[in-house]
Write a protein that holds these residues in place. Sequence first.
Motif, PDB file in Angstrom:
ATOM      1  N   MET A 174     -62.730  17.242 -72.147  1.00 26.66           N
ATOM      2  CA  MET A 174     -63.117  18.539 -72.695  1.00 26.66           C
ATOM      3  C   MET A 174     -64.549  18.478 -73.207  1.00 26.66           C
ATOM      4  N   SER A 175     -65.185  19.606 -73.180  1.00 29.56           N
ATOM      5  CA  SER A 175     -66.587  19.636 -73.581  1.00 29.56           C
ATOM      6  C   SER A 175     -66.721  20.395 -74.904  1.00 29.56           C
ATOM      7  N   VAL A 187     -45.017   0.393 -66.817  1.00 25.26           N
ATOM      8  CA  VAL A 187     -45.722  -0.153 -65.662  1.00 25.26           C
ATOM      9  C   VAL A 187     -47.080   0.535 -65.538  1.00 25.26           C
ATOM     10  N   GLU A 188     -48.146  -0.231 -65.558  1.00 24.98           N
ATOM     11  CA  GLU A 188     -49.496   0.337 -65.505  1.00 24.98           C
ATOM     12  C   GLU A 188     -50.301  -0.393 -64.434  1.00 24.98           C
ATOM     13  N   ALA A 189     -50.931   0.389 -63.553  1.00 23.14           N
ATOM     14  CA  ALA A 189     -51.654  -0.213 -62.428  1.00 23.14           C
ATOM     15  C   ALA A 189     -52.939  -0.934 -62.858  1.00 23.14           C
ATOM     16  N   GLY A 225     -55.633   4.705 -69.731  1.00 21.45           N
ATOM     17  CA  GLY A 225     -55.891   5.669 -68.649  1.00 21.45           C
ATOM     18  C   GLY A 225     -57.248   6.335 -68.797  1.00 21.45           C
ATOM     19  N   ARG A 226     -57.227   7.663 -68.915  1.00 21.14           N
ATOM     20  CA  ARG A 226     -58.478   8.426 -69.002  1.00 21.14           C
ATOM     21  C   ARG A 226     -59.130   8.330 -70.376  1.00 21.14           C
ATOM     22  N   VAL A 227     -58.548   7.545 -71.264  1.00 20.34           N
ATOM     23  CA  VAL A 227     -59.208   7.226 -72.536  1.00 20.34           C
ATOM     24  C   VAL A 227     -59.799   5.831 -72.383  1.00 20.34           C
ATOM     25  N   GLU A 245     -62.611  12.362 -75.491  1.00 22.58           N
ATOM     26  CA  GLU A 245     -63.526  12.080 -76.604  1.00 22.58           C
ATOM     27  C   GLU A 245     -63.204  12.894 -77.852  1.00 22.58           C
ATOM     28  N   LEU A 246     -63.185  14.234 -77.729  1.00 21.47           N
ATOM     29  CA  LEU A 246     -63.169  15.099 -78.907  1.00 21.47           C
ATOM     30  C   LEU A 246     -61.742  15.469 -79.301  1.00 21.47           C
ATOM     31  N   ILE A 247     -61.522  15.540 -80.604  1.00 23.45           N
ATOM     32  CA  ILE A 247     -60.176  15.760 -81.154  1.00 23.45           C
ATOM     33  C   ILE A 247     -60.215  17.009 -82.017  1.00 23.45           C
ATOM     34  N   VAL A 303     -52.844  21.764 -72.502  1.00 23.75           N
ATOM     35  CA  VAL A 303     -53.109  21.217 -71.174  1.00 23.75           C
ATOM     36  C   VAL A 303     -54.541  20.678 -71.112  1.00 23.75           C
ATOM     37  N   GLY A 304     -54.678  19.494 -70.518  1.00 15.20           N
ATOM     38  CA  GLY A 304     -56.009  18.902 -70.362  1.00 15.20           C
ATOM     39  C   GLY A 304     -56.421  17.999 -71.506  1.00 15.20           C
ATOM     40  N   TYR A 305     -55.876  18.195 -72.675  1.00 12.71           N
ATOM     41  CA  TYR A 305     -56.309  17.424 -73.848  1.00 12.71           C
ATOM     42  C   TYR A 305     -55.506  16.127 -74.008  1.00 12.71           C
ATOM     43  N   MET A 306     -56.091  15.172 -74.733  1.00 11.85           N
ATOM     44  CA  MET A 306     -55.330  13.990 -75.155  1.00 11.85           C
ATOM     45  C   MET A 306     -54.090  14.444 -75.919  1.00 11.85           C
ATOM     46  N   GLU A 307     -54.246  15.505 -76.710  1.00  5.80           N
ATOM     47  CA  GLU A 307     -53.099  16.042 -77.457  1.00  5.80           C
ATOM     48  C   GLU A 307     -51.959  16.414 -76.508  1.00  5.80           C
TER      49      GLU A 307
HETATM   50  C1  LIG Z   1     -64.563  13.280 -68.351  1.00  2.00           C
HETATM   51  C2  LIG Z   1     -63.377  13.574 -69.234  1.00  2.00           C
HETATM   52  C3  LIG Z   1     -63.586  14.058 -70.521  1.00  2.00           C
HETATM   53  C4  LIG Z   1     -62.497  14.355 -71.337  1.00  2.00           C
HETATM   54  N1  LIG Z   1     -62.721  14.799 -72.615  1.00  2.00           N
HETATM   55  C5  LIG Z   1     -61.663  15.044 -73.435  1.00  2.00           C
HETATM   56  C6  LIG Z   1     -61.880  15.404 -74.791  1.00  2.00           C
HETATM   57  O1  LIG Z   1     -63.016  15.471 -75.258  1.00  2.00           O
HETATM   58  N2  LIG Z   1     -60.782  15.660 -75.562  1.00  2.00           N
HETATM   59  C7  LIG Z   1     -59.500  15.551 -75.069  1.00  2.00           C
HETATM   60  O2  LIG Z   1     -58.552  15.770 -75.828  1.00  2.00           O
HETATM   61  N3  LIG Z   1     -59.289  15.191 -73.785  1.00  2.00           N
HETATM   62  C8  LIG Z   1     -60.325  14.927 -72.959  1.00  2.00           C
HETATM   63  N4  LIG Z   1     -60.115  14.528 -71.685  1.00  2.00           N
HETATM   64  C9  LIG Z   1     -58.738  14.519 -71.154  1.00  2.00           C
HETATM   65  C10 LIG Z   1     -57.903  13.325 -71.605  1.00  2.00           C
HETATM   66  O3  LIG Z   1     -58.626  12.138 -71.418  1.00  2.00           O
HETATM   67  C11 LIG Z   1     -56.614  13.323 -70.783  1.00  2.00           C
HETATM   68  O4  LIG Z   1     -55.983  14.581 -70.884  1.00  2.00           O
HETATM   69  C12 LIG Z   1     -55.593  12.286 -71.229  1.00  2.00           C
HETATM   70  O5  LIG Z   1     -56.201  11.061 -71.549  1.00  2.00           O
HETATM   71  C13 LIG Z   1     -54.567  12.116 -70.102  1.00  2.00           C
HETATM   72  O6  LIG Z   1     -53.572  11.189 -70.486  1.00  2.00           O
HETATM   73  P1  LIG Z   1     -52.327  10.952 -69.514  1.00  2.00           P
HETATM   74  O7  LIG Z   1     -51.520   9.893 -70.139  1.00  2.00           O
HETATM   75  O8  LIG Z   1     -51.683  12.249 -69.195  1.00  2.00           O
HETATM   76  O9  LIG Z   1     -52.947  10.439 -68.132  1.00  2.00           O
HETATM   77  P2  LIG Z   1     -53.860   9.159 -67.832  1.00  2.00           P
HETATM   78  O10 LIG Z   1     -54.664   8.801 -69.005  1.00  2.00           O
HETATM   79  O11 LIG Z   1     -54.570   9.443 -66.567  1.00  2.00           O
HETATM   80  O12 LIG Z   1     -52.796   7.987 -67.608  1.00  2.00           O
HETATM   81  C14 LIG Z   1     -52.126   7.806 -66.389  1.00  2.00           C
HETATM   82  C15 LIG Z   1     -52.020   6.317 -66.105  1.00  2.00           C
HETATM   83  O13 LIG Z   1     -51.262   6.121 -64.899  1.00  2.00           O
HETATM   84  C16 LIG Z   1     -51.785   4.997 -64.218  1.00  2.00           C
HETATM   85  N5  LIG Z   1     -51.336   5.079 -62.821  1.00  2.00           N
HETATM   86  C17 LIG Z   1     -51.703   5.972 -61.867  1.00  2.00           C
HETATM   87  N6  LIG Z   1     -50.997   5.738 -60.720  1.00  2.00           N
HETATM   88  C18 LIG Z   1     -50.182   4.697 -60.977  1.00  2.00           C
HETATM   89  C19 LIG Z   1     -49.205   3.997 -60.195  1.00  2.00           C
HETATM   90  N7  LIG Z   1     -48.926   4.343 -58.923  1.00  2.00           N
HETATM   91  N8  LIG Z   1     -48.540   2.952 -60.759  1.00  2.00           N
HETATM   92  C20 LIG Z   1     -48.780   2.596 -62.060  1.00  2.00           C
HETATM   93  N9  LIG Z   1     -49.702   3.225 -62.835  1.00  2.00           N
HETATM   94  C21 LIG Z   1     -50.377   4.260 -62.298  1.00  2.00           C
HETATM   95  C22 LIG Z   1     -53.295   5.151 -64.420  1.00  2.00           C
HETATM   96  O14 LIG Z   1     -53.946   3.934 -64.235  1.00  2.00           O
HETATM   97  C23 LIG Z   1     -53.365   5.649 -65.866  1.00  2.00           C
HETATM   98  O15 LIG Z   1     -53.525   4.579 -66.780  1.00  2.00           O
HETATM   99  C24 LIG Z   1     -61.177  14.174 -70.850  1.00  2.00           C
HETATM  100  C25 LIG Z   1     -60.971  13.656 -69.571  1.00  2.00           C
HETATM  101  C26 LIG Z   1     -62.057  13.365 -68.755  1.00  2.00           C
HETATM  102  C27 LIG Z   1     -61.810  12.802 -67.380  1.00  2.00           C
END
Ligand SMILES: Cc1cc2nc3c(=O)[nH]c(=O)nc-3n(C[C@H](O)[C@H](O)[C@H](O)COP(=O)(O)OP(=O)(O)OC[C@H]3O[C@@H](n4cnc5c(N)ncnc54)[C@H](O)[C@@H]3O)c2cc1C
Length: 495
Positions: free
Chosen positions: A1-2, A81-83, A89-91, A108-110, A469-473
């Motif tokens: 998120m920006s 299980v984590e690849a 992940g995206r953090v 990043e932002l909370i 949707v989209g947030y870490m939250e």
């Molecule tokens: C550039 C960017 C900026 C962002 N800024 C913000 C922000 O400022 N504030 C905010 O709140 N959110 C932000 N976000 C969004 C936030 O990072 C995500 O919404 C959140 O981290 C997603 O968590 P998740 O657990 O749903 O998915 P993920 O963090 O993607 O976790 C999924 C995991 O599954 C694993 N995986 C995938 N396929 C397999 C497989 N076949 N077998 C085993 N493991 C697998 C991956 O390696 C990953 O670790 C941002 C995201 C991006 C990309």
Amino acid sequence: MSRSLYGWMKRRRMPRIDALTRRQLLERSAAGAAALLLSGCGFLGRADSRGGRRIVVVGGGFAGLVAAHELRAAGYAVTLVEARSRTGGRVLTFGDFVPGRVIEGGGELIGSNHPHWIAWAERFGLEFLDIVEPEEAEFPIVLRGERLAADAVDALYEEMDAALSQLNALAEPIDADAPWRSADARALDLRSTADWVAELAVSELCKAGIRAQLEADNGAPLERQSLLANLAQVKGGGLDRYWTDSEVWRCKGGNQQLATALQQAFTAAGGTLRLGARVQRIDQTGAAVRVTLTDGTALDCEDVVLATPPTTWDAIEFAPALPPELAPQLGVNTKYLMHVKGRFWEAAGLAADGLTDGPIGWTWDATHGQAGDGPACLTAFSGARGAETVRGWPVAERDARFRAEYARLFPDVDAQFVAARFMDWPSDPLTRGGYSIPAPGQITTCGPQLRSGHGRLHFAGEHCSHAFVGYMEGALESGAAVAKRIAVKDGVAQG
Ligand SMILES: Cc1cc2nc3c(=O)[nH]c(=O)nc-3n(C[C@H](O)[C@H](O)[C@H](O)COP(=O)(O)OP(=O)(O)OC[C@H]3O[C@@H](n4cnc5c(N)ncnc54)[C@H](O)[C@@H]3O)c2cc1C
């Protein structure tokens, strides 16, 4: 998120929340969210009550970590299980990029309206750093090719305020948790946010401002954003608070600390973590599920939680197959982390928070709140068309092209450049996108299926949380919610 254009314009005009009020808000939110967690209800004492029922959680981002932690707390035998070789992940927090600084490469932002983040921070003793808008500095904004003067920014704010108030009013009756249950859900879902903007009686500049904000934020052209999805986000974030409170903190020391703390608590409670293990097949047969890894290892269990981005699901074979329409959209987002010698924008009377409707979208000081005058990081956050443009730049030209775009906001940038890191999440095979924004029609087709699951396959991830949707939250909330649904199904928790 920006960072949000409207959010910071509005916050700048609001009286500052004093430290005591913020502390009270924090405590109230933390207490409320703790009640949403199975681990907040004394379940650890019932660790044997499930008779060894086994659950495999796929994906160790925030969603999978929370699901695994909560299910283990409720007594299940859980394998996460984590690849990758790390969780989060995206953090992804970098301590090795700008000397002495902590920089976020992904989430990043909370928000002070993010109750799950607050509850976990309280649980693990993590602190937040306030983001404070400078009172006097100029926010550099370039829209439709022109740099806006201060009075134009004021006029833009007034128009956006009136337009987004209309969006708040539309969002008021929406069921943010299950938006497909709202009145007129299908019609609102089929309508794109571009349709809504087109009908606004505002200037073209205001429309460009709204488009720039929502496209960078959500990573998709407005034509590809469901209006109902935007309304659910606004309602989930607290209507007006969605705009002002969603991006007000960073985690001191970095967001990765929450992943590490969840991972440690999970393994300390007897959970099994398999890093570097990629799932290839998920077979459901009657009351059992077999999860097969790419190295051939088979993990048998009674239920599976799939907490991976939907864009990666086609790399897994499912039997029975997932319904073809179950393909939630991820937007396209990138970050360009630019290590600079110092906070040079301050001497020029500028804020680091800039906006263009060109390729680089937003800029901000990623080291804001980190003490001292040392080096800094001026991040550029791109979404949708902007992100596609910067991803297309040849690698050899990338730094020069970025600097040319930055210079439209910060003329002195060239002399300040030290190094850069480009976070191209859509090119990462384990993410393949930025984060979710439902396309028109997807809330009503995918939403109920993400909630009900697919037999013994249950879903978690930010794409499952329509309020956030989209947030870490959203990731944190979805992990807690899926754990609770499974525990209720099995009679371990009450619905
Ligand atoms: C550039 C960017 C900026 C962002 N800024 C913000 C922000 O400022 N504030 C905010 O709140 N959110 C932000 N976000 C969004 C936030 O990072 C995500 O919404 C959140 O981290 C997603 O968590 P998740 O657990 O749903 O998915 P993920 O963090 O993607 O976790 C999924 C995991 O599954 C694993 N995986 C995938 N396929 C397999 C497989 N076949 N077998 C085993 N493991 C697998 C991956 O390696 C990953 O670790 C941002 C995201 C991006 C990309």
